[in-house]
Design an enzyme around this catalytic site. Structure first.
Site, PDB file in Angstrom:
ATOM      1  N   THR A  92     -18.995  37.105   1.386  1.00  0.00           N
ATOM      2  CA  THR A  92     -17.849  36.211   1.564  1.00  0.00           C
ATOM      3  C   THR A  92     -17.031  36.562   2.804  1.00  0.00           C
ATOM      4  O   THR A  92     -17.250  37.577   3.460  1.00  0.00           O
ATOM      5  CB  THR A  92     -16.958  36.246   0.315  1.00  0.00           C
ATOM      6  OG1 THR A  92     -16.689  37.610  -0.045  1.00  0.00           O
ATOM      7  CG2 THR A  92     -17.642  35.567  -0.848  1.00  0.00           C
ATOM      8  N   ASP A  93     -16.055  35.689   3.113  1.00  0.00           N
ATOM      9  CA  ASP A  93     -15.202  35.840   4.300  1.00  0.00           C
ATOM     10  C   ASP A  93     -13.845  36.438   3.943  1.00  0.00           C
ATOM     11  O   ASP A  93     -12.844  36.149   4.592  1.00  0.00           O
ATOM     12  CB  ASP A  93     -14.994  34.476   4.962  1.00  0.00           C
ATOM     13  CG  ASP A  93     -16.304  33.767   5.239  1.00  0.00           C
ATOM     14  OD1 ASP A  93     -17.203  34.416   5.776  1.00  0.00           O
ATOM     15  OD2 ASP A  93     -16.429  32.586   4.904  1.00  0.00           O
ATOM     16  N   SER A 129      -8.266  38.060   4.411  1.00  0.00           N
ATOM     17  CA  SER A 129      -8.963  36.837   4.800  1.00  0.00           C
ATOM     18  C   SER A 129      -9.484  37.030   6.210  1.00  0.00           C
ATOM     19  O   SER A 129      -8.708  37.291   7.125  1.00  0.00           O
ATOM     20  CB  SER A 129      -8.022  35.628   4.754  1.00  0.00           C
ATOM     21  OG  SER A 129      -8.650  34.495   5.308  1.00  0.00           O
ATOM     22  N   ARG A 130     -10.800  36.921   6.371  1.00  0.00           N
ATOM     23  CA  ARG A 130     -11.386  37.171   7.695  1.00  0.00           C
ATOM     24  C   ARG A 130     -11.233  35.980   8.630  1.00  0.00           C
ATOM     25  O   ARG A 130     -11.629  36.051   9.775  1.00  0.00           O
ATOM     26  CB  ARG A 130     -12.858  37.568   7.539  1.00  0.00           C
ATOM     27  CG  ARG A 130     -13.006  38.876   6.768  1.00  0.00           C
ATOM     28  CD  ARG A 130     -14.422  39.407   6.737  1.00  0.00           C
ATOM     29  NE  ARG A 130     -14.478  40.617   5.923  1.00  0.00           N
ATOM     30  CZ  ARG A 130     -14.840  40.649   4.654  1.00  0.00           C
ATOM     31  NH1 ARG A 130     -15.199  39.541   4.054  1.00  0.00           N
ATOM     32  NH2 ARG A 130     -14.859  41.781   3.980  1.00  0.00           N
ATOM     33  N   VAL A 131     -10.686  34.872   8.129  1.00  0.00           N
ATOM     34  CA  VAL A 131     -10.340  33.756   9.003  1.00  0.00           C
ATOM     35  C   VAL A 131      -8.913  33.932   9.507  1.00  0.00           C
ATOM     36  O   VAL A 131      -8.598  33.652  10.652  1.00  0.00           O
ATOM     37  CB  VAL A 131     -10.508  32.411   8.258  1.00  0.00           C
ATOM     38  CG1 VAL A 131      -9.992  31.258   9.096  1.00  0.00           C
ATOM     39  CG2 VAL A 131     -11.967  32.194   7.906  1.00  0.00           C
TER      40      VAL A 131
END
Length: 566
Positions: free
Chosen positions: A396-397, A422-424
């Protein structure tokens, strides 16, 4: 009764004219053994992996799972107790498909698409394969549009973008499903189709979830796929793939934004382990087969923000009717040039469009949809380093980790800011939220460390005590009741008030009352301020001055609640 010879001759002539001498050849096998949701079949030597088979006597369907030298392992998608040794099995030549389309929205179905809500059959002619290939790199575009959950602690610190895969992880009864349901309810004005997949859950719990969604008006845009705890392991295994296929229809065919919630993949992994061990696949770590990672990754990789497609068309062309073959510029094969993704679109605008005066670049309708995944994983005693949690974390991101200690202390949602990420990141935040919540994560993490230090009983200086007091108030601000998602404009205003110190003199036990009264004051007396923030989603200097003035005007009007109310 008399027979007329000419009528008999006419019928015979019609039968002769329509006679076909073709042979209907089908491969047939026999059941060697059956039990626990699987069957071993002799024959079917040409069957494909993932192909549907049918048990002729009972009309129950199955799925080819194991292809061995002398037999085929079938997982049974129905009541395996009806099947007996020696029954005939036929291959169908088809992959497993589920019904899709608008008629599925608002319905409760099983993983095969059969209705479970007593509202009659699902009338649709469209279907999609349960297993499809995820879009490649060229078929995607960056995740930069926020998917608002309505939960302050998430939208401010671990924002989710449309097309992202954000894991919700935590122990049992820490509020994982509550966050997922609030996210669905918050999509009412966002034009997002939601799919909630319940895997291995108690039927009573699923019924409560459906009732909550119906009470909030969320079933108007939601599909519920149920494979309950009493359903066979094969149905629990394919349930998330079926739900994903139903969402993909709206993403690929209509270019819409969709949201899939898998509650939870721990149960699906256990069902897969059961099937694999019964099929005598070699067990690995914690008895899971080695390809359990592939089972989850091929599901979650289907989440994407699909690249938009653009063509150069005459300036008076109706954008709603444009198709991919309308492009006026052609490639050497004579086909229309289609620009896929932001980079190709930019190239078309700069280099190709100027060659066609009076033309424009138009988006192909039905392109550019997204599928956002919120998988849920249950941990045991906070053990995030177990096999399945680490597997899904790596796919997951980002993850939202719910801390049991925080939950028991009354901090709900119990988001642990230290592990959650959250990698965004800020790419999936509105400019207004990014402006007010930029340092919130770091400030809360520092507060937790300071709080632990303060418990030692050490006397604190004035500045440290003030920092500690503000941290307590920010914790109160981030608390939120279930089924009460908040619009991002309201979140921005209350977080601004907290981070800028306007709540420093409000007692901790009155922060919730201050928030409720302040937002009511804004809605009733500063409507224009709220509408501007909702529309532009930017906190301009002029708007910030209006917000400061609104807070100043509200402070004298605040009425502390009576004792015991909050």
């Amino acid at each position: 009764m008399r027979f007329k010879a000419d009528e008999i001759v006419s019928v015979l002539q019609t039968e002769i004219d329509h006679y076909r001498s073709g042979v209907d050849a089908r491969e047939v096998g026999r059941v060697l053994e059956v039990g626990d949701g699987i069957a071993r079949i002799h024959g079917l030597t040409s069957v494909m992996a993932g192909e549907m088979v049918e048990f002729t006597r009972t009309s129950v369907r199955g799925l080819a799972f194991n292809l061995e030298e002398n037999s085929v392992g079938i997982i049974i998608l129905g009541d395996y107790l009806e099947i007996a040794e020696g029954d005939e099995v036929r291959s169908t030549g088809q992959l497993l498909r589920v019904p899709v389309g608008d008629s599925v929205i608002g319905r409760v179905v099983d993983p095969l698409g059969n209705p479970k809500d007593g509202k009659g059959p699902i009338v649709t002619t469209q279907s999609r394969p349960v297993e499809t290939i995820a879009p490649g790199v060229a078929g995607r575009q960056p995740v930069d549009v926020p998917l608002q959950t309505g939960v302050k602690a998430i939208d401010a610190m671990t924002p989710i973008g449309r097309g992202q895969r954000e894991l919700i992880i935590g122990d049992r009864k820490t509020g994982k499903t509550a966050i997922a349901l609030d996210t669905i309810i918050n999509q009412k004005e966002e034009n997002v189709v939601c799919v909630y997949v319940a895997i291995g859950q108690k039927e009573s719990g699923v019924a409560a979830v459906i009732e909550a969604l119906r009470a909030a008006g969320a079933m108007d845009y939601t599909i519920v796929v149920v494979a309950g705890a009493s359903d066979p392991a094969p149905l629990q295994y394919i349930a998330p793939y079926a739900g994903c296929a139903m969402a993909e229809y709206f993403m690929y065919e209509h270019g819409r934004d969709t949201l899939c919630i898998y509650d939870d993949l721990t149960k699906q992994a256990a069902a897969y382990r059961q099937l694999s061990l019964l099929m005598r696949r070699p067990p690995g770590r914690e008895a899971y087969p080695g390809d359990i990672f592939y089972a989850h990754s091929r599901l979650l990789e289907r989440s994407a923000k699909v690249a938009e497609r653009w063509v150069i068309v005459p300036g008076d062309a109706d954008p709603a009717k444009v198709t991919a073959d309308w492009g006026v510029n052609r490639n050497p094969e004579g086909k229309s040039v289609v620009y896929t993704g932001p980079l190709e679109k930019e190239h078309g605008e700069k280099h190709d469009l100027p060659k066609h005066p009076g033309h424009k670049l138009a988006k192909v309708p039905g392109s550019g949809g997204s599928l956002t995944a919120l998988p849920i994983i249950e941990t045991l005693e906070g053990e995030v380093s177990a096999y399945i949690p680490t597997n899904v974390i790596s796919i997951t991101d980002g993850q939202i980790y719910l801390q049991p200690d925080l939950f028991l202390a009354g901090v709900q949602p119990a988001v642990d800011v230290g592990i959650s990420v959250s990698r965004v990141g800020g790419k999936a935040q509105t400019p207004a939220m990014k402006a007010v919540a930029g340092r919130l994560r770091l400030d809360l993490a520092a507060f937790r460390a300071l709080e632990a230090f303060a418990q030692l009983g050490t006397e604190l200086d004035k500045a440290t005590q003030a920092e500690l007091d503000r941290g307590y108030r920010m914790v109160e601000i981030l608390k939120q009741k279930q089924f009460k998602p908040m619009h991002v404009a309201d979140q921005v205003m209350i977080i601004y008030a907290g981070t800028r110190g306007y709540l420093d003199k409000v007692p901790r036990n009155q922060v919730a009352a201050w928030e409720e009264q302040f937002l009511r004051f804004i809605r009733e007396q500063r409507t224009e301020l709220r509408n501007t923030l909702r529309k532009d989603r930017k906190l301009t200097p002029a708007l910030e001055e209006q917000l400061k003035a609104a807070i100043g005007a509200f402070q004298p009007q605040f009425k502390p609640p009576a004792a015991g109310r909050f």
